[in-house]
Design a protein around this motif. Structure first.
Motif, mmCIF file in Angstrom:
data_model
loop_
_atom_site.group_PDB
_atom_site.id
_atom_site.type_symbol
_atom_site.label_atom_id
_atom_site.label_comp_id
_atom_site.label_asym_id
_atom_site.label_seq_id
_atom_site.Cartn_x
_atom_site.Cartn_y
_atom_site.Cartn_z
ATOM 1 N N ARG A 31 0.836 -1.195 0.000
ATOM 2 C CA ARG A 31 0.000 0.000 0.000
ATOM 3 C C ARG A 31 0.867 1.239 0.000
ATOM 4 N NH1 ARG A 31 -5.228 -0.585 3.580
ATOM 5 N NH2 ARG A 31 -5.024 1.638 3.235
ATOM 6 N N PRO A 32 0.278 2.391 -0.371
ATOM 7 C CA PRO A 32 1.053 3.633 -0.309
ATOM 8 C C PRO A 32 1.496 3.921 1.122
ATOM 9 C CG PRO A 32 -1.013 3.949 -1.490
ATOM 10 C CD PRO A 32 -1.089 2.609 -0.849
ATOM 11 N N GLN A 33 2.662 4.495 1.255
ATOM 12 C CA GLN A 33 3.153 4.935 2.558
ATOM 13 C C GLN A 33 3.102 6.452 2.622
ATOM 14 O OE1 GLN A 33 6.799 3.178 3.995
ATOM 15 N NE2 GLN A 33 6.621 1.466 2.576
ATOM 16 N N ASP A 218 -2.396 13.656 -9.924
ATOM 17 C CA ASP A 218 -2.636 12.334 -10.513
ATOM 18 C C ASP A 218 -4.074 12.169 -10.996
ATOM 19 O OD1 ASP A 218 -3.797 12.368 -8.035
ATOM 20 O OD2 ASP A 218 -2.813 10.560 -7.284
ATOM 21 N N TYR A 222 -8.836 13.741 -3.448
ATOM 22 C CA TYR A 222 -8.325 13.533 -2.096
ATOM 23 C C TYR A 222 -9.310 14.167 -1.120
ATOM 24 C CZ TYR A 222 -3.843 12.023 -4.014
ATOM 25 O OH TYR A 222 -2.856 11.336 -4.678
ATOM 26 N N ARG A 240 -8.176 8.800 -0.806
ATOM 27 C CA ARG A 240 -8.138 9.214 -2.199
ATOM 28 C C ARG A 240 -8.867 8.188 -3.041
ATOM 29 N NH1 ARG A 240 -1.874 8.318 -4.386
ATOM 30 N NH2 ARG A 240 -1.838 6.041 -4.143
ATOM 31 N N GLN A 250 -11.533 2.507 -6.529
ATOM 32 C CA GLN A 250 -10.207 2.356 -5.924
ATOM 33 C C GLN A 250 -10.027 3.318 -4.741
ATOM 34 O OE1 GLN A 250 -6.984 2.296 -8.800
ATOM 35 N NE2 GLN A 250 -8.310 1.398 -10.372
ATOM 36 N N GLU A 252 -8.967 4.368 -1.248
ATOM 37 C CA GLU A 252 -7.978 3.880 -0.290
ATOM 38 C C GLU A 252 -7.711 4.936 0.775
ATOM 39 O OE1 GLU A 252 -4.396 2.970 -2.409
ATOM 40 O OE2 GLU A 252 -4.468 4.794 -3.599
ATOM 41 N N LEU A 254 -5.179 6.751 3.030
ATOM 42 C CA LEU A 254 -3.748 7.047 3.027
ATOM 43 C C LEU A 254 -3.217 7.334 4.423
ATOM 44 C CD1 LEU A 254 -3.547 9.448 -0.061
ATOM 45 C CD2 LEU A 254 -3.013 7.005 -0.005
ATOM 46 N N ILE A 300 3.494 11.229 -0.350
ATOM 47 C CA ILE A 300 2.959 9.899 -0.640
ATOM 48 C C ILE A 300 4.028 9.090 -1.361
ATOM 49 C CG2 ILE A 300 1.161 8.583 -1.805
ATOM 50 C CD1 ILE A 300 -0.557 11.112 -1.756
ATOM 51 N N ASP A 302 4.172 5.785 -3.252
ATOM 52 C CA ASP A 302 3.389 4.693 -3.827
ATOM 53 C C ASP A 302 4.307 3.508 -4.083
ATOM 54 O OD1 ASP A 302 0.574 5.455 -4.221
ATOM 55 O OD2 ASP A 302 1.428 7.103 -5.373
ATOM 56 N N THR A 304 6.201 0.576 -5.908
ATOM 57 C CA THR A 304 6.652 0.452 -7.292
ATOM 58 C C THR A 304 5.917 -0.706 -7.961
ATOM 59 O OG1 THR A 304 8.456 -0.962 -6.545
ATOM 60 C CG2 THR A 304 8.921 1.380 -6.820
#
Length: 305
Positions: A31-33, A218, A222, A240, A250, A252, A254, A300, A302, A304
């Protein structure tokens, strides 16, 4: 946010002042950090300084616009150190928002400005929570151009209206009420081609209120949410999502902060630097000496592909 219902008690605010900000929340590797960058406490001596409920940051992170819940807008410069942390915010101009007749808006029901969004051409949009409405400003020193008000907005509870406001690259203005009317979902209102429509909703939670929104570089929406726990103080959450013509996808989470980690975060701006997407948030101190104006930033990270 304004009104007696929204004022934190002094004990909660004093406890907050004793608590320091925690670092980034833990995140699953898939997951995104959220990388915590810094918190800047912003102070200026003006009588009208404080109560910030909305923020916009320029694409390079060097300029800002902020709005107060007493119908004032100010703009200026952000000074950063070599690591990109905020060192200072300097006000270069300010204006009291006007109604459509060019009269200054007073604090209270008519002047409870909450949401801020700026179009690529510089047009300013402001949402108001007392008398629920959205207005356009071609010049912050000029009169408002009110957008039409749908009949359904009359059903919104006073002081529970439009705190969150955003604008898409296509020029659609998006807003949603602070409280989910049914306790389960936030209706998204979209202004397009001169008319409002309510094409879809965002799943909500009765414990969280929508207080800020922005479209990121992107292309995703948000959403900043708040959970006020009275004696325990404030928590904040950032989600977001992708927006499609049929609704959000989608979704999620954050960031979810702990109680008293930050003050009353109400405004959010999403932009990008050389290292990725940044989130800048600002707190509403309710013009109380036991609270403070904080500008909090995260990056953020994301995963890879």
């Amino acid at each position: 946010m304004s009104g007696r219902r929204d004022r934190p008690v002094i004990l909660a605010a004093l406890l907050f002042l004793l608590a320091g900000p925690a670092l980034a929340a833990e995140a699953d590797g898939a997951r995104p950090q959220m990388e915590y960058i810094a918190t800047h406490v912003w102070r200026e001596p003006d009588v009208d300084f404080g109560g910030f409920s909305g923020i916009e940051v320029s694409e390079d992170g060097s300029q800002f616009h902020v709005i107060t819940d007493r119908a004032w807008i100010r703009w200026g410069r952000i000074e950063r150190d070599s690591a990109g942390r905020i060192r200072d915010l300097t006000t270069l101009g300010r204006a009291q928002l006007q109604d459509s007749q060019g009269r200054p808006l007073p604090p209270g029901r008519l002047g409870d400005s909450e949401g801020l969004a700026i179009a690529p051409d510089g047009t300013i949009y402001v949402s108001f929570e007392g008398l629920n409405r959205v207005a356009r400003y071609d010049d912050p020193d000029g009169p408002a151009t009110p957008l039409p008000i749908p009949e359904e907005w009359a059903e919104l509870v006073t002081n529970e209206g439009f705190e969150a406001l955003a604008i898409t690259d296509d020029g659609d203005v998006l807003t949603l009420p602070e409280y989910a009317p049914d306790g389960r979902s936030f209706p998204i209102w979209r202004y397009r081609d001169g008319a409002w429509a309510q094409p879809f909703s965002i799943p909500g939670d009765p414990d969280w209120q929508a207080v800020g929104a922005d479209m990121g570089p992107d292309g995703r929406l948000y959403l900043l949410e708040r959970n006020f726990r009275w004696l325990l103080g404030f928590r904040s959450r950032v989600r977001r999502m992708e927006l499609t013509e049929t609704g959000p996808e989608q979704i999620e989470t954050l960031l979810t902060t702990s109680t008293l980690q930050y003050d009353n975060l109400e405004g959010i701006a999403v932009w990008s630097d050389d290292l990725g997407i940044r989130i800048t948030m600002i707190s509403d101190d309710n013009f109380l000496p036991v609270q403070r104006t904080e500008v909090v930033e995260y990056r953020i990270i994301d995963p890879t592909p």
